[in-house]
Write an enzyme that holds these catalytic residues in place. Structure first.
Site, PDB file in Angstrom:
ATOM      1  CB  CYS A  67      -0.910  -0.074   1.229  1.00  0.00           C
ATOM      2  SG  CYS A  67      -1.547   1.487   1.841  1.00  0.00           S
ATOM      3  CB  CYS A  70       0.625   1.773   4.119  1.00  0.00           C
ATOM      4  SG  CYS A  70      -1.099   1.282   4.081  1.00  0.00           S
TER       5      CYS A  70
END
Ligand SMILES: [Zn+2]
Length: 142
Positions: A67, A70
């Site tokens: 991600c 993230c």
């Protein structure tokens, strides 16, 4: 109940009794405080106990390696773990390595940040926050 906790500094696995979580235990490997200065990686075996036994509020970063947001938020989380050491316990939960955690905590998008106190979830927010937004959000719970 004993827990296995990975040291965020040297990555040695420590075994400790859950009720010692509140005592700022040191790592058996590098002797640095396990719960100070860096986000502690949690898994489905220890997260519930950490949330229950921590005397401090706990903020969990539910993330995954694939991600992008993230990854870009990770340094903000790490810096906050240093600057707010001893006020909040910072935990990282890798929902790819630990899919059971994502299900258990009903994480629908990542990154999701959730704050717990006394084992009870107070609030969560999804999406990468700026450092300022993150700190302002977290300060509400101190
Ligand atoms: Zn260590």
């Amino acid at each position: 109940m004993s827990l296995l906790i990975e040291c965020p500094h040297c990555h040695v696995t420590n075994r400790l009794e859950a009720n010692r979580l509140a005592e700022s235990p040191n790592c058996g490997g590098c002797h640095r405080p396990l719960f100070l200065g860096a986000p502690v990686p949690a898994n489905s075996d220890n997260l519930a106990a950490i949330l229950k036994w921590s005397k401090l509020p706990v903020v969990v970063d539910f993330w995954a390696p694939w991600c992008g947001p993230c990854q870009s938020f990770a340094p903000t989380f790490t810096a906050a773990a240093e600057s707010m050491a001893g006020k909040v316990l910072f935990i990282k939960a890798d929902t790819e390595a630990q899919p059971a955690l994502g299900q258990q905590y009903r994480v629908r998008s990542i990154p999701t940040l959730a704050v717990f106190d006394g084992g009870v979830e107070l609030e969560r927010v999804s999406g990468a926050l700026s450092a300022g937004q993150f700190k302002a959000w977290l300060m509400q719970f101190l």
